[in-house]
Design an enzyme around this catalytic site. Sequence first.
Site, PDB file in Angstrom:
ATOM      1  N   CYS A 195      -3.149   0.786   9.514  1.00  0.00           N
ATOM      2  CA  CYS A 195      -4.210  -0.194   9.107  1.00  0.00           C
ATOM      3  C   CYS A 195      -5.204  -0.315  10.030  1.00  0.00           C
ATOM      4  O   CYS A 195      -6.387  -0.445   9.948  1.00  0.00           O
ATOM      5  CB  CYS A 195      -3.574  -1.146   8.694  1.00  0.00           C
ATOM      6  SG  CYS A 195      -2.457  -1.315   7.611  1.00  0.00           S
ATOM      7  N   HIS A 212       0.911  -1.135   0.029  1.00  0.00           N
ATOM      8  CA  HIS A 212      -0.122   0.047  -0.101  1.00  0.00           C
ATOM      9  C   HIS A 212       0.847   1.261  -0.131  1.00  0.00           C
ATOM     10  O   HIS A 212       2.094   1.254   0.397  1.00  0.00           O
ATOM     11  CB  HIS A 212      -0.588  -0.084   1.286  1.00  0.00           C
ATOM     12  CG  HIS A 212      -2.173  -0.703   1.150  1.00  0.00           C
ATOM     13  ND1 HIS A 212      -2.533  -1.437   2.370  1.00  0.00           N
ATOM     14  CD2 HIS A 212      -2.946  -0.965   0.227  1.00  0.00           C
ATOM     15  CE1 HIS A 212      -3.855  -2.102   1.909  1.00  0.00           C
ATOM     16  NE2 HIS A 212      -3.776  -1.745   0.533  1.00  0.00           N
TER      17      HIS A 212
END
Length: 253
Positions: free
Chosen positions: A248, A161
């Site tokens: 996250c 990511h």
Amino acid sequence: MFKNTVVKIPSESYVSGLTTSDLGKPILEKALVQHQAYIEALIKCGTEVTVLSSNIEFPDSTFVEDTAVLTPRFAVISNPGALSRNGEIHEMETVIKSYYETIYYIQAPGTLDGGDILQIEDHFYIGISARTNLDGAEQLKRILESQGYKGTIVHLEKVFHLKTGITYLGDQTIVVAGEFIDHPDFNSYQKIIVPPEEEYAANCIRVNDYVIIPAGFPVTKQRINEAGYETIELEMSEFRKQDGGLSCLSLRF
């Protein structure tokens, strides 16, 4: 200044979630202890923490960041790129509606994970990854620009990511690792460079007066401290096994 954070307790199915790592299977009991420490850190940072119950149907749903992009005025419900995670947005939508009146949605075939979105003041960087496609990125860019924000699409080369390799600390200062150290899109910022052996530490989070960092990365910790930031170290071993980092595990707004 963040007032609110949202987290979700890992479920029994967490150990069977998606991962590209070869670090072994997570230990649920240990993950729960680490998650509780994460909650306590968010409280120490001065946020009101909403703790959502675990959901065995969605093994990866403790990684709540991927379900939404939040700004002071509006929210965007994402469309996660992993099919097994797509249903996570429905539960999160109910939570977000309790905080926001204006909500936008990323529509299929566009996909978007919140972990690919980096906000630096009024500028959003949107990563194209295995989970966020160009359609989803362009949808978000249009939404943001319609609300007066800037948007830049960044094509990722190696990281999972976007926020795997870059964090904004405020004060025009970023923590960078790997492909982002010399990336032209980020050359205007002050950089705290993470050495190759500590790349996992590039995913840290500034929450009000503290920077929360993963434990075990002394060089990165020292560099962040020397830049004038107070740090909180947290053990993250059981989340790293599932490709997860500190950002996250929460939505912060």
